[in-house]
Design a protein around this motif. Structure first.
Motif: not given
Length: 260
Positions: A123-129, A105-121
């Motif tokens: 991790l869609n939390q302010p502290s993670e973002w 998640l931290v390594e993602q430079s594109r938001f769309q890929e990061a959002l998919i990872v966060a939702e799937a696992y």
């Protein structure tokens, strides 16, 4: 021979309209299909992944029919995650440990890929973002694009912004000597103008923070943004104390945006 969860069970669940059981079985079959792909010698053969996507989409449809919104969103995110595995097979996206998930998640430079990872696992939390955004602070162009896409989908939570402001202040204060800068941020050499890059990225966050009092708090916490503080304080001086959150200002294009 490929092992399969019994099709008869799915037929029984459908016959008796057992939607929760149907969705659970479809998701189990989706994970089974994706696991079979990992055991393939030729990773270019992605039939198992396509089948996994289909099962997740079917499961999402079942969840949506019983108003299970969170489970529907999670199943859709899993289907999107499988699509990333198909598009980028050299990177492992599926069946990750908690540590590897956060690293991905931290390594993602594109938001769309990061959002998919966060939702799937989950991790869609302010502290993670906060960590995701901070890892891009030395690349202002990426930060600006990422934040623009972020605010179109998710709110900039105050707790996340305050955490980023603290990160910024700590790095600028502790790493005056760029040779001692946090190595995990860059993975390589550090740009000669790292301080300017950091400041530009943080100004991008300040610009996207519409609430004036929140912007003042962030600029004060981060330190070094006296010009931002001056502008905000002048604007706040014009706002009555009892204005609450209903005071608007006219923005570009004639739209009215909230000051607070």
């Amino acid at each position: 021979m490929r092992l399969r969860l019994p099709l008869a069970s799915l037929q029984v669940y459908n016959h008796f309209d057992m939607k929760h059981e149907t969705a659970a079985l479809l998701e189990a079959r989706a994970w089974q299909s994706s696991e079979q792909w990992f055991h393939r010698y030729d990773k270019d053969q992605n039939e198992d992944l396509l089948e996994s996507m289909r099962y997740f989409i079917e499961a999402a449809g079942v969840h949506s029919s019983i108003d299970a919104g969170n489970k529907t969103r999670r199943a859709c995110a899993h289907a999107s995650l499988v699509s990333l595995q198909i598009r980028m097979p050299d990177c492992k996206w599926l069946n990750l440990s908690e540590t590897n998930t956060r690293r991905l998640l931290v390594e993602q430079s594109r938001f769309q890929e990061a959002l998919i990872v966060a939702e799937a696992y989950g991790l869609n939390q302010p502290s993670e973002w906060a960590l995701v955004l901070w890892n891009q602070m030395l690349k202002p162009e990426l930060t600006e694009e990422f934040v623009a896409e972020f605010v179109a989908v998710l709110p900039l939570q105050p707790s996340m912004l305050v955490e980023l402001a603290r990160f910024y202040r700590a790095e600028v204060a502790a790493r005056g000597d760029q040779s001692q800068f946090s190595v995990w941020l860059t993975g390589g050499g550090l740009p000669a103008e790292w301080a300017k890059y950091l400041e530009r990225s943080f100004r991008c966050l300040l610009k996207r923070t519409r609430d004036l009092r929140s912007r003042v708090q962030l600029a004060t916490t981060a330190t070094g943004f006296s010009d931002i503080l001056d502008v905000c304080m002048k604007a706040l001086d014009k706002v009555p104390d009892n204005a609450a959150p209903l005071v608007l200002r006219k923005g570009h294009g004639g739209a009215y945006l909230p000051l607070m």
